[in-house]
Design a protein around this motif. Structure first.
Motif, PDB file in Angstrom:
ATOM      1  N   VAL A   9       0.846  -1.202   0.000  1.00  0.00           N
ATOM      2  CA  VAL A   9       0.000   0.000   0.000  1.00  0.00           C
ATOM      3  C   VAL A   9       0.881   1.252   0.000  1.00  0.00           C
ATOM      4  CG1 VAL A   9      -1.768   1.288   1.247  1.00  0.00           C
ATOM      5  CG2 VAL A   9      -1.883  -1.214   1.164  1.00  0.00           C
ATOM      6  N   GLU A  10       1.928   1.210   0.811  1.00  0.00           N
ATOM      7  CA  GLU A  10       2.857   2.340   0.879  1.00  0.00           C
ATOM      8  C   GLU A  10       3.494   2.596  -0.494  1.00  0.00           C
ATOM      9  OE1 GLU A  10       5.150   2.104   4.559  1.00  0.00           O
ATOM     10  OE2 GLU A  10       6.789   3.065   3.478  1.00  0.00           O
ATOM     11  N   SER A  13       1.115   4.156  -3.096  1.00  0.00           N
ATOM     12  CA  SER A  13       1.022   5.606  -2.907  1.00  0.00           C
ATOM     13  C   SER A  13       2.208   6.302  -3.572  1.00  0.00           C
ATOM     14  CB  SER A  13       0.967   5.914  -1.408  1.00  0.00           C
ATOM     15  OG  SER A  13       1.108   7.291  -1.169  1.00  0.00           O
ATOM     16  N   LYS A  14       3.395   5.715  -3.403  1.00  0.00           N
ATOM     17  CA  LYS A  14       4.599   6.320  -3.995  1.00  0.00           C
ATOM     18  C   LYS A  14       4.625   6.177  -5.515  1.00  0.00           C
ATOM     19  CE  LYS A  14       7.313   5.880   0.204  1.00  0.00           C
ATOM     20  NZ  LYS A  14       8.417   5.199   0.906  1.00  0.00           N
ATOM     21  N   ARG A  16       2.067   6.167  -7.451  1.00  0.00           N
ATOM     22  CA  ARG A  16       1.142   7.153  -8.022  1.00  0.00           C
ATOM     23  C   ARG A  16       1.753   8.550  -8.027  1.00  0.00           C
ATOM     24  NH1 ARG A  16      -4.932   8.200  -5.935  1.00  0.00           N
ATOM     25  NH2 ARG A  16      -3.841   8.534  -3.964  1.00  0.00           N
ATOM     26  N   ARG A  17       2.452   8.850  -6.954  1.00  0.00           N
ATOM     27  CA  ARG A  17       3.099  10.154  -6.846  1.00  0.00           C
ATOM     28  C   ARG A  17       4.067  10.380  -8.012  1.00  0.00           C
ATOM     29  NH1 ARG A  17       7.604  11.409  -2.719  1.00  0.00           N
ATOM     30  NH2 ARG A  17       7.396  13.628  -2.347  1.00  0.00           N
ATOM     31  N   VAL A  21       3.886  12.749 -11.764  1.00  0.00           N
ATOM     32  CA  VAL A  21       4.960  13.615 -12.264  1.00  0.00           C
ATOM     33  C   VAL A  21       5.300  13.251 -13.705  1.00  0.00           C
ATOM     34  CG1 VAL A  21       7.397  14.254 -11.985  1.00  0.00           C
ATOM     35  CG2 VAL A  21       5.948  13.963  -9.966  1.00  0.00           C
ATOM     36  N   GLU A  22       5.436  11.954 -13.966  1.00  0.00           N
ATOM     37  CA  GLU A  22       5.785  11.514 -15.320  1.00  0.00           C
ATOM     38  C   GLU A  22       4.682  11.905 -16.315  1.00  0.00           C
ATOM     39  OE1 GLU A  22       8.865  10.097 -16.169  1.00  0.00           O
ATOM     40  OE2 GLU A  22       9.195  10.825 -14.121  1.00  0.00           O
ATOM     41  N   ARG A  25       4.858  15.450 -17.181  1.00  0.00           N
ATOM     42  CA  ARG A  25       6.003  15.694 -18.072  1.00  0.00           C
ATOM     43  C   ARG A  25       5.717  15.236 -19.492  1.00  0.00           C
ATOM     44  NH1 ARG A  25      10.480  12.373 -16.504  1.00  0.00           N
ATOM     45  NH2 ARG A  25      11.383  13.273 -18.369  1.00  0.00           N
ATOM     46  N   LEU A  38      13.146   4.980 -10.405  1.00  0.00           N
ATOM     47  CA  LEU A  38      12.760   6.265  -9.825  1.00  0.00           C
ATOM     48  C   LEU A  38      12.542   6.164  -8.325  1.00  0.00           C
ATOM     49  CD1 LEU A  38      10.314   7.433 -12.637  1.00  0.00           C
ATOM     50  CD2 LEU A  38      12.474   8.531 -12.028  1.00  0.00           C
ATOM     51  N   ILE A  76      -6.724   2.702  -3.316  1.00  0.00           N
ATOM     52  CA  ILE A  76      -6.293   3.327  -2.059  1.00  0.00           C
ATOM     53  C   ILE A  76      -7.087   4.580  -1.679  1.00  0.00           C
ATOM     54  CG2 ILE A  76      -3.961   2.348  -2.216  1.00  0.00           C
ATOM     55  CD1 ILE A  76      -2.895   5.104  -2.922  1.00  0.00           C
ATOM     56  N   ASP A  77      -7.833   5.156  -2.599  1.00  0.00           N
ATOM     57  CA  ASP A  77      -8.563   6.378  -2.230  1.00  0.00           C
ATOM     58  C   ASP A  77      -9.890   6.054  -1.549  1.00  0.00           C
ATOM     59  OD1 ASP A  77      -6.625   8.045  -3.207  1.00  0.00           O
ATOM     60  OD2 ASP A  77      -7.577   8.316  -5.164  1.00  0.00           O
ATOM     61  N   ARG A 103      -4.121  20.996  -0.270  1.00  0.00           N
ATOM     62  CA  ARG A 103      -4.060  20.044  -1.358  1.00  0.00           C
ATOM     63  C   ARG A 103      -4.812  18.736  -1.096  1.00  0.00           C
ATOM     64  NH1 ARG A 103       0.385  17.669  -3.021  1.00  0.00           N
ATOM     65  NH2 ARG A 103       0.934  19.419  -4.325  1.00  0.00           N
TER      66      ARG A 103
END
Lengths: 204, 204
Positions: A9-10, A13-14, A16-17, A21-22, A25, A38, A76-77, A103
């Protein structure tokens, strides 16, 4: 789908973060080894996590970023808004309140509580600060799902018990005092020192 | 001893945190499965980590708590003091400065920096707050080893470059903006939202 491991789960979350960003871009597809790089993970780890959430990419192009972002969100949401209270409105409590006020899409900090009632006259960032004597009543009347503990460490345990008694099932402990919660309550702890110790080890 | 994996270093920090609590409670020995339970890990994981740091317990009594605390300290604690600067002295920056001022044994926050020079007239908790234009010079003159980024996310990248150019090898990023650091720089990131997403998943 089975209940996922905490670490998965952790990482979701990462993922998706980074995926956001990608995507911003201009990227549309990503390979597991790119996502792994990454985040300093192995591509085996990434593939295993995404298999657990039953998501698959194409061999030629990798994972489709936008649909993976959505897929992770579905898992996760929360479905609606999650009401949160923060106990201890010092600098750390204020930082978290401010973060979600600016946010937070799904997470709403709806009140802060002080242990010391004489410090309670203020409103911070539009969030009312209330005396801790009102905590239990407030939680029950406002469908609060999570409690954040940012009091001084020696008060952490008593605050945890107050949250649990009021029916809170999810607790975030940001004090350096480790806590033990009863069965059925989920506790997440973050102690700043661990991050500093990690950095020190790797630059040492 | 070989360089340890990141996750092992993180767990060593957490083991020590729990071991200190157990020691203060009067415990002198602990079994791997007890330590594992306290941290929601498997005992296999605990034994593997402690094997990596070449520490062994007795089959009958488990690990000796005090010597394990010291052993972990020898591995993850710095030899001297580590000088730290915080860039962005908002609530989060202040919380971290305050944390280390009160309880930091090895880590010293020696200055905070503002992006906006007009906010710089203050001293917080005895720590001078300086304009960012002085960052590079300050880092070089004061043997600063780590930089903490707590600016608004859209400024995180430029601050990271300034820290790297000044020779900083260890960066902690507390903004929601993921960063990429050059080879040879160690980056640790913590985004508050990940903790909330974890709690939400397990209470959902």
């Amino acid at each position: 789908m089975k209940v996922l491991p905490e670490k998965t789960v952790e990482r979701l979350s990462k993922y998706r973060r980074i995926l956001n960003v990608e995507y911003e871009r201009g990227e549309r597809y990503i390979f597991s080894h790119e996502l792994a790089n990454l985040l300093h993970l192995t591509s085996v780890q990434v593939r295993r996590d995404l298999m657990l959430i039953e998501y698959s990419g194409s061999h030629k192009r990798g994972y489709e970023i936008k649909s993976l972002i959505e897929h992770i969100g579905n898992i996760i949401d929360p479905k609606g808004d999650i009401n949160i209270v923060i106990v201890g409105m010092g600098n750390f409590g204020k930082a978290i309140a401010h973060y979600f006020n600016k946010r937070g899409k799904h997470y709403k900090v709806i009140a802060g509580f002080y242990r010391n009632a004489s410090h309670c006259s203020t409103v911070f960032d539009g969030i009312p600060c209330l005396p801790i004597s009102e905590l239990q009543d407030f939680i029950q009347k406002n469908d609060v799902k999570m409690g954040v503990i940012t009091v001084p460490p020696q008060q952490a345990e008593i605050v945890m018990h107050q949250l649990v008694e009021a029916g809170i099932k999810g607790i975030l402990n940001y004090t350096p005092k480790p806590l033990k919660v009863p069965e059925g309550v989920f506790l997440e702890e973050y102690d700043v020192i661990t991050s500093f110790e990690k950095v020190n080890y790797f630059i040492g």
